[in-house]
Scaffold this motif. Structure first.
Motif, PDB file in Angstrom:
ATOM      1  N   LEU A 172       0.828  -1.206   0.000  1.00 53.90           N
ATOM      2  CA  LEU A 172       0.000   0.000   0.000  1.00 53.90           C
ATOM      3  C   LEU A 172       0.863   1.256   0.000  1.00 53.90           C
ATOM      4  O   LEU A 172       0.560   2.236  -0.696  1.00 53.90           O
ATOM      5  N   CYS A 173       1.933   1.231   0.775  1.00 52.24           N
ATOM      6  CA  CYS A 173       2.823   2.399   0.817  1.00 52.24           C
ATOM      7  C   CYS A 173       3.446   2.666  -0.548  1.00 52.24           C
ATOM      8  O   CYS A 173       3.616   3.828  -0.942  1.00 52.24           O
ATOM      9  N   HIS A 174       3.767   1.614  -1.283  1.00 54.75           N
ATOM     10  CA  HIS A 174       4.349   1.828  -2.612  1.00 54.75           C
ATOM     11  C   HIS A 174       3.317   2.365  -3.599  1.00 54.75           C
ATOM     12  O   HIS A 174       3.638   3.211  -4.443  1.00 54.75           O
ATOM     13  N   TYR A 175       2.089   1.892  -3.519  1.00 54.29           N
ATOM     14  CA  TYR A 175       1.040   2.487  -4.346  1.00 54.29           C
ATOM     15  C   TYR A 175       0.930   3.986  -4.048  1.00 54.29           C
ATOM     16  O   TYR A 175       0.820   4.819  -4.959  1.00 54.29           O
ATOM     17  N   VAL A 194      -5.625   6.855 -13.447  1.00 52.13           N
ATOM     18  CA  VAL A 194      -5.779   8.237 -13.003  1.00 52.13           C
ATOM     19  C   VAL A 194      -6.667   8.286 -11.762  1.00 52.13           C
ATOM     20  O   VAL A 194      -7.577   7.488 -11.598  1.00 52.13           O
ATOM     21  N   GLY A 195      -6.363   9.250 -10.901  1.00 55.34           N
ATOM     22  CA  GLY A 195      -7.291   9.527  -9.813  1.00 55.34           C
ATOM     23  C   GLY A 195      -7.013   8.840  -8.504  1.00 55.34           C
ATOM     24  O   GLY A 195      -7.933   8.543  -7.758  1.00 55.34           O
ATOM     25  N   THR A 196      -5.752   8.571  -8.182  1.00 55.53           N
ATOM     26  CA  THR A 196      -5.419   7.972  -6.892  1.00 55.53           C
ATOM     27  C   THR A 196      -4.378   8.842  -6.216  1.00 55.53           C
ATOM     28  O   THR A 196      -3.557   9.468  -6.871  1.00 55.53           O
ATOM     29  N   PRO A 197      -4.358   8.845  -4.876  1.00 57.52           N
ATOM     30  CA  PRO A 197      -5.314   8.242  -3.953  1.00 57.52           C
ATOM     31  C   PRO A 197      -6.255   9.270  -3.336  1.00 57.52           C
ATOM     32  O   PRO A 197      -6.932   8.977  -2.367  1.00 57.52           O
ATOM     33  N   ALA A 203      -3.503   8.220   6.862  1.00 57.39           N
ATOM     34  CA  ALA A 203      -4.380   7.070   7.115  1.00 57.39           C
ATOM     35  C   ALA A 203      -5.535   7.027   6.120  1.00 57.39           C
ATOM     36  O   ALA A 203      -5.902   5.952   5.622  1.00 57.39           O
ATOM     37  N   GLU A 204      -6.090   8.187   5.804  1.00 57.53           N
ATOM     38  CA  GLU A 204      -7.200   8.232   4.847  1.00 57.53           C
ATOM     39  C   GLU A 204      -6.738   7.865   3.442  1.00 57.53           C
ATOM     40  O   GLU A 204      -7.442   7.152   2.710  1.00 57.53           O
ATOM     41  N   ARG A 205      -5.565   8.332   3.063  1.00 59.56           N
ATOM     42  CA  ARG A 205      -5.054   8.020   1.723  1.00 59.56           C
ATOM     43  C   ARG A 205      -4.693   6.546   1.602  1.00 59.56           C
ATOM     44  O   ARG A 205      -4.925   5.918   0.570  1.00 59.56           O
ATOM     45  N   LEU A 206      -4.120   5.979   2.651  1.00 56.29           N
ATOM     46  CA  LEU A 206      -3.835   4.542   2.631  1.00 56.29           C
ATOM     47  C   LEU A 206      -5.128   3.731   2.544  1.00 56.29           C
ATOM     48  O   LEU A 206      -5.179   2.703   1.858  1.00 56.29           O
ATOM     49  N   ALA A 207      -6.162   4.197   3.226  1.00 55.19           N
ATOM     50  CA  ALA A 207      -7.456   3.509   3.154  1.00 55.19           C
ATOM     51  C   ALA A 207      -8.023   3.582   1.736  1.00 55.19           C
ATOM     52  O   ALA A 207      -8.583   2.600   1.224  1.00 55.19           O
ATOM     53  N   ASN A 208      -7.870   4.728   1.078  1.00 53.88           N
ATOM     54  CA  ASN A 208      -8.327   4.862  -0.309  1.00 53.88           C
ATOM     55  C   ASN A 208      -7.581   3.906  -1.231  1.00 53.88           C
ATOM     56  O   ASN A 208      -8.166   3.263  -2.113  1.00 53.88           O
ATOM     57  N   VAL A 209      -6.266   3.827  -1.023  1.00 47.53           N
ATOM     58  CA  VAL A 209      -5.447   2.926  -1.829  1.00 47.53           C
ATOM     59  C   VAL A 209      -5.868   1.478  -1.592  1.00 47.53           C
ATOM     60  O   VAL A 209      -5.971   0.679  -2.530  1.00 47.53           O
ATOM     61  N   ARG A 210      -6.124   1.134  -0.335  1.00 51.01           N
ATOM     62  CA  ARG A 210      -6.532  -0.236  -0.023  1.00 51.01           C
ATOM     63  C   ARG A 210      -7.842  -0.590  -0.729  1.00 51.01           C
ATOM     64  O   ARG A 210      -7.974  -1.669  -1.310  1.00 51.01           O
ATOM     65  N   ARG A 211      -8.789   0.322  -0.684  1.00 48.89           N
ATOM     66  CA  ARG A 211     -10.076   0.049  -1.339  1.00 48.89           C
ATOM     67  C   ARG A 211      -9.905  -0.129  -2.845  1.00 48.89           C
ATOM     68  O   ARG A 211     -10.519  -1.008  -3.447  1.00 48.89           O
ATOM     69  N   ARG A 212      -9.050   0.683  -3.435  1.00 47.27           N
ATOM     70  CA  ARG A 212      -8.923   0.630  -4.889  1.00 47.27           C
ATOM     71  C   ARG A 212      -8.143  -0.585  -5.371  1.00 47.27           C
ATOM     72  O   ARG A 212      -8.467  -1.163  -6.410  1.00 47.27           O
ATOM     73  N   PHE A 213      -7.101  -0.981  -4.627  1.00 48.38           N
ATOM     74  CA  PHE A 213      -6.185  -1.997  -5.146  1.00 48.38           C
ATOM     75  C   PHE A 213      -6.246  -3.330  -4.406  1.00 48.38           C
ATOM     76  O   PHE A 213      -5.404  -4.192  -4.633  1.00 48.38           O
ATOM     77  N   LYS A 214      -7.238  -3.524  -3.559  1.00 47.29           N
ATOM     78  CA  LYS A 214      -7.241  -4.746  -2.749  1.00 47.29           C
ATOM     79  C   LYS A 214      -7.409  -6.011  -3.585  1.00 47.29           C
ATOM     80  O   LYS A 214      -7.019  -7.097  -3.148  1.00 47.29           O
ATOM     81  N   ARG A 215      -7.977  -5.911  -4.782  1.00 51.51           N
ATOM     82  CA  ARG A 215      -8.132  -7.082  -5.646  1.00 51.51           C
ATOM     83  C   ARG A 215      -7.230  -7.019  -6.874  1.00 51.51           C
ATOM     84  O   ARG A 215      -7.397  -7.804  -7.802  1.00 51.51           O
ATOM     85  N   PRO A 217      -4.054  -7.454  -9.398  1.00 48.38           N
ATOM     86  CA  PRO A 217      -3.119  -8.568  -9.570  1.00 48.38           C
ATOM     87  C   PRO A 217      -1.750  -8.253  -8.984  1.00 48.38           C
ATOM     88  O   PRO A 217      -1.358  -7.090  -8.850  1.00 48.38           O
ATOM     89  N   ALA A 218      -1.030  -9.305  -8.657  1.00 47.90           N
ATOM     90  CA  ALA A 218       0.299  -9.141  -8.080  1.00 47.90           C
ATOM     91  C   ALA A 218       1.227  -8.381  -9.019  1.00 47.90           C
ATOM     92  O   ALA A 218       2.116  -7.651  -8.571  1.00 47.90           O
ATOM     93  N   SER A 219       1.033  -8.534 -10.323  1.00 45.57           N
ATOM     94  CA  SER A 219       1.904  -7.843 -11.276  1.00 45.57           C
ATOM     95  C   SER A 219       1.818  -6.329 -11.125  1.00 45.57           C
ATOM     96  O   SER A 219       2.815  -5.618 -11.281  1.00 45.57           O
ATOM     97  N   LEU A 220       0.635  -5.810 -10.804  1.00 40.33           N
ATOM     98  CA  LEU A 220       0.495  -4.367 -10.605  1.00 40.33           C
ATOM     99  C   LEU A 220       1.252  -3.925  -9.358  1.00 40.33           C
ATOM    100  O   LEU A 220       1.938  -2.895  -9.360  1.00 40.33           O
ATOM    101  N   SER A 221       1.138  -4.709  -8.300  1.00 42.48           N
ATOM    102  CA  SER A 221       1.879  -4.400  -7.076  1.00 42.48           C
ATOM    103  C   SER A 221       3.376  -4.377  -7.348  1.00 42.48           C
ATOM    104  O   SER A 221       4.093  -3.475  -6.890  1.00 42.48           O
TER     105      SER A 221
END
Length: 361
Positions: A172-175, A194-197, A203-215, A217-221
């Protein structure tokens, strides 16, 4: 010795805790652990004593001794480390050397002055300072060590800690860092969209990132990680007094002695790395087309010459070329993509156990 300060810069999962611990055990040293971690803003005495390497689950050395005991003299009785603001953690990660940040400067000065007031040499070791190494060196001088690890194994260390169907804190920190990387906005858009985070607290920005990227693929991470890995090392390496290859440190005792001596010459402290051991390579990995993913990031960032050109720092080529050549090309067909999706759903650790069982069957 007391007029020196040592800064240890690294990414996450780069053996920085081991390196920090080797300084912590030295007499006359106050080795601050992760002095830019956002948790310092709310830490209490009970928190300080509760969190130890033994109970962290992060495979760190140090046993039952609290990670953060060195902060006790600067702990505010109302909670939090004096002068620390949670925005220091990542909001100013990419700060330029000439930029002004009086609040952050006062915080670092407080840590250094506290150590010196106790007759100790200050050591600041952190995974959040690669992007600000030049700023720190310009403000505080000192001796600056940059730790570098094989990027594939570093990212796999993040992935191996997945126990739930979502990215680890490190991912999440890298996103977040990629999305806020100054001067690289088009790269972030190409990799993440476009449009992150958004705005708000960390804490709010990390939560936004988590919601957007929680599913995702590993390749994106991995691509997000590699983009930040490249940009942050390119910012830090010009300011390094010593660059340490942590993979080599673990397997080459002669090199370890050279590093010990170089640190002693630079700041008067001579740590003992004789017990350094290489982490077991993460042989089980999600089916990512590593070379293709790496090439796409390097091309998007326009960094080919920065890696292989005549003025390139040799550590970048040494780390990138062997890292990707050492892993067999992954299949990019439907089954591979399905496996990657399952990894996102089940977590990296669960997928690794499943793959290991299938290999034994």
């Amino acid at each position: 010795m007391l007029n020196k300060v040592l800064f240890i810069h690294s990414g996450w999962r780069c053996s920085s805790t081991y390196i920090w611990h080797r300084f912590r055990v030295m007499p006359g040293v106050r080795a601050y652990y992760e002095p830019w971690h956002e948790q310092l803003a709310r830490m209490t005495c009970d928190d300080l004593r509760a969190e130890t390497p033994k109970n962290s689950g992060l495979r760190h050395p140090g046993g039952d001794e609290p990670y953060l005991k060195e902060f006790e003299p600067v702990l505010d009785p109302r909670g939090g480390v004096g002068r620390f603001d949670p925005s220091f953690a990542l909001d100013r990660f990419w700060i330029e050397p000439e930029a002004s940040d009086l609040a952050q400067q006062a915080y670092v000065e407080g840590l250094i002055d506290t150590a010196r007031g106790l007759g100790e040499t200050p050591v600041l070791a952190c995974c959040r300072t690669l992007g600000r190494a030049g700023w720190l060196k310009r403000r505080f001088g000192g001796f600056h060590v940059v730790l570098v690890r094989d990027p594939v194994q570093q990212w796999l260390s993040f992935y191996s800690l997945r126990k739930r169907p979502r990215p680890t804190y490190f991912e999440l920190c890298h996103y977040l860092l990629l999305s806020e990387m100054s001067g690289w906005g088009d790269v972030a858009d190409r990799i993440l969209g476009v449009g992150t985070p958004g705005s708000g607290t960390l804490a709010e920005r990390l939560a936004n990132v988590r919601r957007r990227f929680k599913r995702s693929p590993a390749s994106l991470s991995f691509q997000a990680f590699l983009a930040v890995w490249l940009a942050s090392h390119l910012k830090a390496l010009p300011h390094a007094d010593l660059v340490v290859d942590v993979d080599r440190l673990a397997r080459d005792q002669a090199y370890a002695r050279e590093v010990e001596s170089a640190i002693a010459r630079g700041c008067g402290l001579k740590p003992d790395f004789s017990d350094c051991r290489a982490p077991t390579p993460h042989g089980v990995a999600p089916p990512i087309a590593w070379r293709k993913a790496a090439r796409s990031v390097v091309e998007a960032m326009g960094l080919h010459q920065a890696i292989v050109g005549p003025d390139a720092h040799p550590i970048l080529f040494r780390k990138l070329a062997p890292a990707f050549a050492a892993l067999p090309p992954s299949q990019a067909g439907p089954l591979a993509r399905m496996g990657e999706t399952l990894g996102g759903l089940a977590g990296g650790a669960a997928l690794a156990r499943l793959q290991a069982r299938l290999k034994r069957a």
